[in-house]
Design a protein around this motif. Structure first.
Motif, mmCIF file in Angstrom:
data_model
loop_
_atom_site.group_PDB
_atom_site.id
_atom_site.type_symbol
_atom_site.label_atom_id
_atom_site.label_comp_id
_atom_site.label_asym_id
_atom_site.label_seq_id
_atom_site.Cartn_x
_atom_site.Cartn_y
_atom_site.Cartn_z
ATOM 1 N N TYR A 73 0.887 -1.508 -0.086
ATOM 2 C CA TYR A 73 0.453 -0.138 0.134
ATOM 3 C C TYR A 73 0.798 1.464 0.016
ATOM 4 O O TYR A 73 0.371 1.855 -0.982
ATOM 5 N N GLU A 74 2.456 0.972 1.083
ATOM 6 C CA GLU A 74 2.678 2.354 0.999
ATOM 7 C C GLU A 74 3.875 2.290 -0.340
ATOM 8 O O GLU A 74 3.918 3.898 -0.623
ATOM 9 N N ALA A 75 4.143 1.643 -1.105
ATOM 10 C CA ALA A 75 4.474 1.564 -2.686
ATOM 11 C C ALA A 75 3.850 2.637 -3.448
ATOM 12 O O ALA A 75 4.284 3.223 -4.292
ATOM 13 N N LEU A 76 2.596 2.368 -2.951
ATOM 14 C CA LEU A 76 1.243 3.815 -4.122
ATOM 15 C C LEU A 76 1.473 5.142 -3.703
ATOM 16 O O LEU A 76 0.740 5.299 -4.586
ATOM 17 N N THR B 245 5.879 7.006 -9.378
ATOM 18 C CA THR B 245 5.764 5.685 -10.426
ATOM 19 C C THR B 245 3.703 6.297 -10.760
ATOM 20 O O THR B 245 3.900 5.738 -11.822
ATOM 21 N N TRP B 246 3.196 6.059 -9.048
ATOM 22 C CA TRP B 246 1.838 6.064 -9.614
ATOM 23 C C TRP B 246 0.889 7.175 -9.633
ATOM 24 O O TRP B 246 0.005 7.604 -9.432
ATOM 25 N N LYS B 247 2.152 8.242 -9.539
ATOM 26 C CA LYS B 247 1.040 9.507 -10.276
ATOM 27 C C LYS B 247 -0.180 9.655 -10.154
ATOM 28 O O LYS B 247 0.117 9.209 -11.863
ATOM 29 N N GLU B 248 -1.273 10.402 -10.486
ATOM 30 C CA GLU B 248 -2.288 10.912 -11.232
ATOM 31 C C GLU B 248 -2.509 9.149 -11.663
ATOM 32 O O GLU B 248 -3.250 9.202 -12.495
ATOM 33 N N ARG B 249 -1.973 8.004 -11.006
ATOM 34 C CA ARG B 249 -2.895 6.395 -11.422
ATOM 35 C C ARG B 249 -3.750 5.875 -10.293
ATOM 36 O O ARG B 249 -3.703 4.927 -10.456
ATOM 37 N N VAL B 250 -3.570 6.428 -9.446
ATOM 38 C CA VAL B 250 -4.457 5.569 -8.175
ATOM 39 C C VAL B 250 -5.847 5.613 -7.558
ATOM 40 O O VAL B 250 -5.735 7.470 -8.004
ATOM 41 N N LEU B 251 -6.893 4.904 -7.824
ATOM 42 C CA LEU B 251 -8.158 5.712 -7.735
ATOM 43 C C LEU B 251 -8.632 4.577 -6.642
ATOM 44 O O LEU B 251 -8.120 3.869 -6.065
ATOM 45 N N ILE C 197 -1.030 9.438 -1.171
ATOM 46 C CA ILE C 197 -2.659 8.730 -2.259
ATOM 47 C C ILE C 197 -2.722 10.401 -2.804
ATOM 48 O O ILE C 197 -3.091 9.582 -3.796
ATOM 49 N N VAL C 198 -3.190 11.243 -1.984
ATOM 50 C CA VAL C 198 -4.293 12.728 -2.522
ATOM 51 C C VAL C 198 -3.292 13.406 -3.954
ATOM 52 O O VAL C 198 -4.042 13.060 -4.615
ATOM 53 N N ALA C 199 -1.802 12.870 -2.866
ATOM 54 C CA ALA C 199 -1.368 13.291 -4.098
ATOM 55 C C ALA C 199 -1.090 12.736 -5.944
ATOM 56 O O ALA C 199 -1.083 13.343 -6.795
ATOM 57 N N ASP D 222 -4.971 3.532 -13.224
ATOM 58 C CA ASP D 222 -4.324 2.408 -13.370
ATOM 59 C C ASP D 222 -3.945 0.931 -12.826
ATOM 60 O O ASP D 222 -4.666 -0.398 -12.714
ATOM 61 N N VAL D 223 -4.502 1.445 -10.854
ATOM 62 C CA VAL D 223 -4.564 0.733 -9.848
ATOM 63 C C VAL D 223 -5.583 1.089 -9.277
ATOM 64 O O VAL D 223 -5.951 2.511 -8.828
#
Lengths: 547, 371
Positions: B175-178, B182-188, B220-222, B245-246
């Protein structure tokens, strides 16, 4: 001696009953007001620092934009239906009230279900035309989407009220404007809008109160408003004190809106010295204009009724085998029972208070009649807080009483339907009362006075003269309340007795568990029952106009 | 005038029908409220059957879980024991209702999702400890309160759902790695108002400390692909639609899509993968829905019988199957869908913690601007 006499004349059955009912309505509100001034706790400072500004901002945006859009759509439709004749006009005349049959939260779930990735629109584009769309433009879950939903399902309030005003009031003014050479647009903006200001503002305030009160739509779309924050602080944070404070703040907002209404309305009243009001002769539209107006009506009617209805119908077909069971009969029964009992009681209470404040002119009766609207201005969730608290006290004193009298019974008001019905009455009395009061105003008091002069008692006159004369208003009020309660959500959810679900709570339950197609059957039943009621309401209105 | 008469006639007719319904309803109401007393009176004069009913009595249930299979189970329980189950179903507000009612409550059993809620009920003194060998043997120690104040009934995992097209599962770890760039603007992920997210953050407060938890929420917010909207299902659909993506979601939402009657939803579910995060570190966040016997319950024996019934293998299978959750009873079989995702390592914390940290979690969400 004179005081005793005064008390004697003022203090009759009507007065006593009116006072009792008003007190019942006031109790939860007083409770909230008292708690509003309690010591703030840590949570409250947190809310003030991080949330309050957002809540204010969101609520304001929602109110302003929904107010503007419903005014534009509602009044323009009322105007077109009143002065023009065009294809299907007679159908649209009542069909355009039908969106009221769809509770906004069901509308919201339906539209989101339609436009989302697996919804009908996108799957058709993808599977038939191989078009992948940008999701940004296919979500209802935004401020714009929320405003759209509220507009489509609440504009009929503005439409109905402006329409009946225009039909009753404005024929000669409009005809004069025409004679003086004004074209339709000019007549609409320079004559119709100004004279119907009172009616429009009044109806927009109803729309705003509905928006403030909504829980289902904003919860699902994730728009933080007063109601969602009250629910969050009360239930998620378990902080009743801060919830009371938020509720109190919200009541200040509501009072501000009501005062604003008074200011905008001003003292100006455009009414007629003569009671002879001739109906407007509709101008027959031809060609492009006729089809233009027809299309406008059709688009609004489709967005507000046909499209969501058809979508729900398809979902029902997909799921009814699993969903429709004999329990659905119980749901219908519960909904009908609760709504009709409450509506009947509201009509009776409304009649008593309206009759009292009509016979006894003066400040006190006027204040009483104003208090009836209080419940409608206060959000359901807030009323629920008050009602639960009061019934707890009632139950405690009842059990003490029974123990004292050593009766061997346990009678719990809270888990009976009494609590829920009481809350409905507090919340919706204004709706029924306004209709009845308007009915009384229309007939005036000459007939009542004649009857009294001829030796009938107040009570006899009430049953033989007053009630028959305003039966249209009574039936109209009953239907409006009935439909409102059928769609009602927060009160029913918070105050339900054991084994008591309604169509609305069942629909919300499925939808809230992210099973929208399963919610379709209950939703459709609400819409069908409300739709039939609205049809009758229209018949009653129509009859009132012809007389 | 004629039309008016028609309207009046229809209204009168409906009133008549309603009136009749009303009488029946009122009669039922009466039975509910005065069940015990009435049956007591009846026994003296009437049949054995009534006596049985009186012995069996009632069970008053508050529940925030409401799937159709749950209702089937209540019916089954009534058939087996003769105990009538009265239900009030709702959401978070029921907790407050129970609190408000205090000693005066009519509720015997409370069923709710999220251990956080159950722990708070206990902390507020609204629950009681239960001695039951059936329960302690059916439900693993970790999934019930240390003093047996509440018992898990179903288990749910909050996982990372990823696009099979655009994400290689080897890119995923914790969870922390999100929160990494690399996950910028990819987390939902859905809004913070939801208890699943609150409990997730509450577990991080426990495992990593408050500071780290807050950093995670801010991170996560970022990295959010969009402002939170909709429920878990909406996040999964948004992954397939390419908005992100995720997504962080409970497993059963994916299960529900896989088993949907709508072929489009099945297609969506087939395009995503389920990843159990933190397998090499703290384990995947799990939660339960569970039951507790209310402190001031009037039918304690029935309440215990009821929870025992729900923990037996047969009921567990139905109970969990209704919503694609994991049964808590280790002897119960899991659905095909769940089997296909495989076994996983769970967060090893006492679920009570989730309740203790809840308010702090809500505050953190507000502080970092997680809508």
């Amino acid at each position: 001696m004179r005081i005793i006499q005064l008390v004697k004349t003022q203090l009759n059955m009507w007065a006593v009953l009116s006072f009792i009912f008003i007190l019942i309505i006031l109790l939860p509100n007083i409770l909230i007001a008292v708690n509003f001034f309690g010591e703030p706790n840590e949570n409250w400072f947190h809310i003030k620092e991080f949330l309050l500004l957002d809540i204010f901002y969101n609520t304001t945006i929602l109110l302003v934009f929904t107010g503007v859009t419903t005014t534009i759509i509602g009044t323009s439709l009322a105007w077109m239906i009143t002065v023009y004749s065009f294809p299907l006009r007679n159908f649209f005349k009542w069909g355009l009230i039908l969106p009221l049959a769809i509770p906004p939260f069901i509308g919201a779930y339906t539209y989101q279900g339609m436009v989302n990735y697996t919804g009908f629109i996108q799957t058709t584009l993808r599977n038939t035309f191989d078009i992948q769309v940008n999701q940004k433009y296919f979500s209802m879950m935004s401020m714009e989407g929320t405003i759209f939903i509220f507009t489509m399902f609440l504009f009929p309030y503005v439409y109905v009220i402006s329409k009946s005003f225009l039909e009753n009031q404005s024929s000669s003014i409009i005809e004069n404007a025409r004679l003086l050479g004004a074209n339709s647009l000019e007549t609409f903006f320079r004559v119709v809008l100004p004279i119907s200001r009172t009616a429009i503002v009044g109806s927009v305030v109803i729309v705003m109160l509905e928006v403030i009160n909504d829980y289902g739509v904003v919860k699902y779309f994730g728009i933080q408003t007063f109601i969602t924050s009250i629910f969050q602080t009360w239930f998620a944070m378990g902080d009743k004190e801060s919830a009371f404070k938020l509720a109190g703040t919200l009541m200040v907002v509501v009072i501000a809106i009501l005062m604003l209404e008074k200011i905008i309305r001003g003292r100006k009243q455009y009414s007629y010295s003569t009671s002879k009001v001739s109906p407007i002769r509709q101008k027959k539209l031809k060609g492009v204009k006729a089809w233009g107006v027809f299309s406008y009506c059709l688009v609004i009617f489709s967005l507000g009724f046909i499209i969501p209805f058809v979508q729900l119908f398809f979902w029902m077909i997909m799921t009814y085998e699993r969903i429709l069971s004999k329990e659905f009969f119980t749901l219908i029964k519960n909904s009908f029972f609760a709504a009709s009992t409450a509506a009947l009681l509201i009509v009776i209470i409304g009649l008593i208070i309206a009759n009292y404040s009509r016979i006894h002119k003066g400040v006190l009766p006027r204040i009483l009649s104003r208090i009836t609207i209080l419940g409608y201005s206060v959000p359901g969730a807030v009323i629920a807080i008050g009602v639960i608290t009061i019934f707890l006290m009632l139950d405690r004193s009842l059990s003490t009483l029974f123990t004292m009298l050593s009766f061997d019974i346990t009678f719990v008001l809270r888990t009976s339907i009494v609590m829920l019905i009481s809350a409905y009455i507090i919340r919706f009395l204004a709706v029924g009362y306004n209709s009845i009061e308007a009915g009384f105003e229309k007939v005036g008091s000459t007939f009542t006075e004649a009857s009294r002069t001829l030796g009938s008692s107040t009570l006899g006159t009430f049953f033989k003269v007053d009630i028959p004369m305003i039966r249209g208003a009574i039936i109209g009020g009953f239907i409006l309340v009935f439909v409102d309660i059928l769609k009602e959500l927060p009160l029913t959810m918070l105050l339900q007795p054991f084994n008591f679900q309604t169509l609305a709570t069942r629909a919300f339950r499925y939808a809230n568990d992210e099973m929208i197609s399963e919610a379709a059957s209950a939703s459709l039943l609400i819409i069908l029952i409300s739709g039939i009621c609205i049809y009758f309401f229209h018949k009653v209105l129509d009859r009132g106009e012809r007389n | 005038m004629n039309r008016f008469k028609q309207v009046l006639f229809v209204l009168l007719l409906s009133f008549l029908v309603l009136g009749l319904m009303g009488c029946k309803q009122a009669a039922e109401e009466k039975t509910d409220a005065e069940e015990t007393t009435e049956t007591e009176q009846k026994t003296e004069e009437t049949t054995e059957q009534v006596a049985n009913e009186q012995e069996a009595g009632v069970l008053n249930l508050y529940t925030t879980r409401h799937y159709d299979t749950d209702e089937e189970l209540y019916k089954k329980f009534t058939e087996e024991t003769g105990i009538k189950v009265n239900v009030i179903s709702g959401k978070d507000e029921l907790v407050q209702r129970l609190k408000d009612e205090g000693e005066a409550t009519e509720a015997d059993v409370f069923i709710t999702a999220d251990a956080g809620n159950l722990a708070r009920l206990k902390a507020d003194g609204l629950t009681q400890g239960i001695e039951s060998e059936v329960l302690t043997s059916n439900i693993p120690e970790k999934l019930r309160d240390d003093e047996n104040h509440w018992f898990g009934l179903t288990k749910r995992a909050r996982v990372i759902v990823y696009s099979k097209d655009r994400v290689d599962p080897s890119e995923l770890s914790t969870y922390e790695a999100l929160t990494e760039d690399t996950w910028k603007e990819r987390v939902l992920i859905r809004s913070s108002e939801n208890i699943y997210n609150q409990s997730l953050l509450a577990s991080f407060i426990e495992l990593n400390g408050e500071e780290e938890a807050k950093n995670w929420a801010a991170g996560i917010v970022a990295n959010m692909a969009r402002t939170p909207e909709g429920g878990d299902t909406d996040q999964v659909k948004a992954v397939v639609a390419g908005e992100g993506d995720v997504a962080i979601s409970n497993t059963y939402y994916v299960g529900r899509l896989l088993n949907s009657t709508d072929p489009e939803e099945v297609k969506v579910a087939e395009q995503v993968g389920v990843f159990f995060p933190n397998q090499d570190t703290t384990g995947t966040h799990i939660n339960i829905s569970g039951a507790t016997v209310v402190k001031h319950a009037k039918n304690v024996d029935n309440a215990v019988k009821f929870i025992e019934f729900l923990s037996n293998v047969e009921a567990q299978e139905l109970f969990a199957e209704g919503n694609n959750e994991y049964p808590v009873n280790p002897n119960a079989a899991i659905t095909e869908t769940l089997t296909s995702w495989g076994a996983f390592k769970e967060q090893d914390i006492n679920l009570t913690i989730l309740g203790d940290n809840n308010t702090r979690a809500i505050q953190i969400f507000n502080e970092v601007g997680w809508k």
